[in-house]
Design an enzyme around this catalytic site. Structure first.
Site, PDB file in Angstrom:
ATOM      1  CB  CYS A 114      -7.023  -3.259  -0.339  1.00 40.52           C
ATOM      2  SG  CYS A 114      -6.491  -4.931   0.100  1.00 40.52           S
TER       3      CYS A 114
ATOM      4  NE  ARG B 238     -10.808  -4.267  -0.032  1.00 33.21           N
ATOM      5  CZ  ARG B 238     -11.244  -3.159   0.558  1.00 33.21           C
ATOM      6  NH1 ARG B 238     -12.231  -2.454  -0.001  1.00 33.21           N
ATOM      7  NH2 ARG B 238     -10.699  -2.749   1.692  1.00 33.21           N
TER       8      ARG B 238
END
Length: 280
Positions: A238, A243
């Site tokens: 990410c 994430r």
């Protein structure tokens, strides 16, 4: 949750409520918004500040084995303690913590399915009281970096037909339309775009509206549609790895993929590397 490949990696809010006074369970809140803990947290939970607690103060790296041992000892965690991780943003940083603690060999790790939002939606209790625990002795294992990817491995993987790069950012970040995320100046990069060949599967598509994870069938369809299948080697990324750690959790713990690594250098590193190839 029994349908998942590793259902033992998740607990629901009722389980947590039933174990609030269990001395062998330690709740850890890891939020993107580091002020939420002070607003109120699940009784007995300690605060993990990702900007401070698990970062090397000098090197762009995580805390050492000895650093983790001191942190866990301070929180009263033993090697047989069940650690329950939860937080905001559908467990962004809780999944990141799960991934990091897995490297150091802690066995009893679980995520609270739905995280902080699910607990709140059910009207369950919060407190502002900060718990204190008797210090323990904790023994971590040397970091297992087989679940972590570095830039040289990503470069090498660009020529690997069996590797699938999964960019879990938003479509706007992936396309290069968005260079800097608002309110995230520390995650900036010199260039916008994505790593060549990466598939865009935003992390959030794996969660229901209440923050819980989607079913196995739904998750399989999401990844199969982009040819990210269990027989492939997978690297997720990410901007800084939080994430993509969520995606690592989905692929390894919920779907049972065996060869998944999280590239925590992610776009903050790749987008600023001299002569790194970029697509838009």
């Amino acid at each position: 949750m029994s349908e998942y490949a590793h259902p033992e990696a998740l607990v629901d809010s009722s389980w947590v409520a039933d174990h609030l006074n269990d001395a062998n369970v330690r709740l850890i809140e890891a939020d993107e918004d580091v002020l939420l803990y002070e607003v109120g947290h699940i009784p007995g939970a300690v605060k993990l500040d990702w900007h401070v607690d698990v970062q090397d103060p000098l090197s762009r790296d995580f805390l050492s084995k000895e650093g983790l041992e001191k942190l866990f000892a301070k929180w009263g965690i033993s090697n047989d303690t069940t650690i329950v991780l939860y937080g905001d943003r559908n467990n962004w940083y809780a999944a990141y913590s799960y991934w990091l603690f897995t490297q150091y060999g802690h066995k009893n790790l679980v995520l609270l399915n739905g995280g902080r939002a699910k607990w709140e939606a059910e009207g369950r209790p919060y407190t502002k009281e900060v718990p204190h625990f008797e210090e323990t002795t904790y023994h971590a294992e040397p970091a297992d970096e087989s679940i972590r990817a570095f830039r040289d491995q990503v470069f090498a993987g660009l020529k690997d037909e069996n590797l699938r790069l999964v960019d879990v950012r938003s479509p706007q970040e992936y396309s290069g339309e968005l260079l800097h995320m608002v309110n995230y100046p520390q995650e900036g990069a010199q260039r916008a775009g994505h790593i060549p060949g990466a598939k865009n599967i935003p992390w959030a598509v794996t969660a229901n509206a209440d923050g819980t994870f989607k079913t196995v069938a739904e998750l399989r369809d999401i990844y199969a549609a982009k040819d990210v299948t269990p027989d492939k080697n997978v690297i997720s990324y990410c901007r800084i790895g939080e994430r993509s750690a969520h995606t690592w959790f989905v692929l390894t713990r919920l779907l049972g993929y065996e060869n998944v690594r999280n590239y925590d250098g992610s776009w903050t590193e790749w987008g600023s590397l001299v002569r790194s190839p970029i697509e838009r």
